[in-house]
Enzyme design. Structure first.
Site, PDB file in Angstrom:
ATOM      1  N   GLY A  92       0.832  -1.194   0.000  1.00  0.00           N
ATOM      2  CA  GLY A  92       0.000   0.000   0.000  1.00  0.00           C
ATOM      3  C   GLY A  92       0.864   1.239   0.000  1.00  0.00           C
ATOM      4  N   CYS A 127       5.305  -6.048   1.625  1.00  0.00           N
ATOM      5  CA  CYS A 127       5.599  -4.625   1.524  1.00  0.00           C
ATOM      6  C   CYS A 127       4.947  -3.861   2.674  1.00  0.00           C
ATOM      7  CB  CYS A 127       5.181  -4.086   0.156  1.00  0.00           C
ATOM      8  SG  CYS A 127       5.848  -2.450  -0.224  1.00  0.00           S
ATOM      9  N   TYR A 128       3.932  -3.044   2.431  1.00  0.00           N
ATOM     10  CA  TYR A 128       3.280  -2.328   3.535  1.00  0.00           C
ATOM     11  C   TYR A 128       2.723  -3.307   4.560  1.00  0.00           C
ATOM     12  CZ  TYR A 128       0.131   0.666   6.169  1.00  0.00           C
ATOM     13  OH  TYR A 128      -0.503   1.330   7.195  1.00  0.00           O
ATOM     14  N   HIS A 183       7.830  -7.477  -3.556  1.00  0.00           N
ATOM     15  CA  HIS A 183       6.545  -7.901  -4.130  1.00  0.00           C
ATOM     16  C   HIS A 183       6.729  -9.235  -4.855  1.00  0.00           C
ATOM     17  CE1 HIS A 183       4.031  -4.312  -3.469  1.00  0.00           C
ATOM     18  NE2 HIS A 183       5.176  -3.645  -3.539  1.00  0.00           N
ATOM     19  N   GLU A 192       4.503 -11.124  -5.983  1.00  0.00           N
ATOM     20  CA  GLU A 192       3.429 -11.372  -6.950  1.00  0.00           C
ATOM     21  C   GLU A 192       3.752 -10.874  -8.354  1.00  0.00           C
ATOM     22  OE1 GLU A 192       2.351  -7.353  -5.068  1.00  0.00           O
ATOM     23  OE2 GLU A 192       3.401  -9.210  -4.531  1.00  0.00           O
ATOM     24  N   ASP A 235     -17.728 -16.738 -21.799  1.00  0.00           N
ATOM     25  CA  ASP A 235     -18.347 -16.755 -20.471  1.00  0.00           C
ATOM     26  C   ASP A 235     -19.712 -17.438 -20.481  1.00  0.00           C
ATOM     27  OD1 ASP A 235     -16.109 -15.282 -19.910  1.00  0.00           O
ATOM     28  OD2 ASP A 235     -17.150 -13.354 -19.871  1.00  0.00           O
TER      29      ASP A 235
END
Length: 540
Positions: free
Chosen positions: A70, A97-98, A185, A187, A243
């Site tokens: 964040g 991180c945050y 990070h 990700e 979909d």
């Protein structure tokens, strides 16, 4: 600004058999990406806001919790904090991180602004020996950092397992309490061993089996649909896209002949797609299909309409009218054949996905970017109960489920296509002549991209006809005054963000040459090189 899929509605979330890995969003641009990476590790995930209380978090019976990054400083006024009670609940937690800094602060560690900021690619010195998170990774690796504050001292009971030039404490872990954190990070793709970090947390730290797979999703949704529908009858509007096809195939697997699909042919599909729905989908599923040709009605409704949202609304209104007319026929036939037990058509299948919900304003803090057929636009007096078996899924998961169900590759691999069809890829009034022009140009682009083996490298490639624009050209030694078309190739994982795809020049040249040679009304082909944001994928 953070954009993430909302938590599924309570009735949906409560029905998930898999205990979720909750990603707590502290305003990160990557919160949704964390959730996706968790799912790539075969674990079910949901994103929840940082305002959720510990009681609300625990009420979801999470298998694990991940605290996202964040933009705040943990010691700034009004910065979101982590309730220390979360760490006493016995749930495995990973801070990123945050979230890493917030965890450290909440547990008695020290976070400070050191002046040694790290942004972008960063060299990391890891200590993988005996580490849960860093097991199987090299001691030196490249990671993606984005921080100005740093953890100066780890909380009591934690072992420091990594450092960088700007962070003496770049990772820590407490195996006894199953609490972990990293400053970088994992990700993002720039962290070379990031996915292994997440998998280690999920498998070794949280003990998850990794059983969120296409097969388990099908098994779970079939059970849920059967429980919801019982002996009732179901109707589904097939659009020709991935979909609705996968949603229909799932419901067909669950309730068989209780489902009838309605294909409203609005005349706004790409070349060959209407025929593909009628032929290939029915052959693959055996579904009962009603085809409703409403081409003339749609063209009449669109006559003189040029404003984008007015077009969408006109198409939406006409679709509802056509679908209701077709539905009445299905209902009347069901009533005529019913013996009084289970003959009522009570349910409507929708192919709603996470991104649909977000872009239609269904998530906290999400703005309505444009109207969507499969979330907004339904009549207020809708007489059906919705069945939405894909509501918690991302597009790649939908494709995997479709393949598992045995749908043809031409349907499962189809590029995303908007509900309003080619109607919103014509800038200006929609007419039959303009549809024919766009359809021909679009087919050429699709053929050349497929021939070059690029279908798997791009998310989609809208072809846009600038029908209200003309430019001078020279064709056949004569002066022309034709229309330009725009190629919009984009790469994305879920359409929430996207970047333009760097197609090979020779492929672009072939597409341009063929379109200007074979589509007489077009004398110029241009390339859209705008990312999302600031632009949307579609032009209208």
């Amino acid at each position: 600004m953070s954009q993430h899929p909302p938590v599924p509605p309570a009735e949906v979330a409560a029905e998930q058999r898999h205990r979720p890995v909750l990603v707590i969003d502290y305003g990160a641009q990557y919160a949704q990406l964390i959730a996706r990476r968790v799912r790539e590790a075969d674990a079910y995930s949901e994103v929840v806001p940082s305002t959720a209380s510990v009681a609300e978090i625990l009420a979801k019976d999470p298998a694990a919790v991940i605290l996202s990054g964040g933009p705040s400083s943990v010691y700034a006024d009004g910065a979101p904090q982590v309730d220390p009670a979360l760490f006493d609940a016995g749930v495995p937690v990973l801070g990123i991180c945050y979230g890493f800094q917030a965890m450290a602060s909440a547990l008695g560690g020290t976070v400070a602004q050191t002046g040694l900021r790290e942004y972008g690619g960063t060299a990391l010195q890891a200590r993988p020996e005996g580490s849960t998170l860093l097991d199987g990774q090299p001691a030196e690796q490249d990671v993606w950092m984005s921080h100005g504050d740093s953890v100066k001292a780890a909380p009591e009971g934690f072992t420091v397992t990594a450092r960088s030039a700007g962070a003496d404490v770049a990772a820590f872990e407490d195996d006894e309490r199953r609490l972990y954190g990293v400053q970088w990070h994992p990700e993002v793709a720039h962290s070379t061993h990031g996915q292994r970090v997440l998998e280690n947390f999920l498998r070794r730290g949280a003990g998850l089996a990794g059983d969120w797979t296409a097969g388990s999703i099908i098994e779970e949704q079939v059970e849920l649909v059967r429980a919801q529908v019982g002996t009732g009858r179901v109707i589904c509007g097939l659009s020709g896209g991935v979909d609705s096809a996968v949603a229909a195939a799932l419901v067909q697997k669950a309730v068989g002949d209780q489902l009838t699909c309605v294909f409203v042919d609005h005349g706004l599909l790409r070349a060959g797609e209407a025929e593909q729905v009628e032929r290939d989908f029915v052959a693959a599923t055996g579904v009962n299909l009603v085809v409703w040709d409403a081409t003339e009605a749609f063209l009449t409704a669109l006559a003189g309409v040029t404003e984008p949202e007015a077009k969408r609304k006109a198409i939406g209104r006409e679709f509802i009218r056509a679908f209701e007319a077709a539905s009445r026929q299905v209902v009347e036939q069901a009533q005529a054949s019913s013996d009084g037990d289970g003959g009522e058509v009570r349910f409507l299948v929708q192919g709603t996905l996470y991104p649909d919900v977000v872009e239609s304003g269904g998530g906290q803090g999400a703005a309505t970017i444009k109207s969507h057929h499969n979330v907004g636009g339904l009549p207020d007096d809708l007489q059906f109960e919705l069945v939405e078996p894909l509501r918690a899924l991302f597009k790649d998961e939908v494709r995997a489920v479709g393949a598992e169900l045995g749908l043809p590759a031409e349907i499962v691999g189809r590029q995303p296509f908007p509900g309003p069809g080619l109607g919103i890829r014509i800038i200006g009034e929609v007419t039959q002549e303009r549809l024919d022009v766009l359809r021909a140009a679009d087919l050429i682009a699709r053929e050349e991209l497929s021939a070059a083996g690029l279908d798997g490298e791009i998310w989609q490639c809208p072809v846009v006809l600038l029908a209200d624009v003309r430019s001078v050209g020279v064709q056949g030694d004569g002066r022309t005054y034709g229309h330009p078309v725009v190629l919009r190739p984009v790469s994305s994982e879920d359409a929430m963000t996207a970047d333009w795809t760097r197609l090979p020049y020779d492929v672009l040249a072939r597409i341009s040459t063929r379109i200007t040679n074979e589509v007489a009304e077009v004398n110029r082909v241009v390339l859209d090189v705008t990312s999302k944001p600031p632009g949307t994928i579609e032009w209208e």
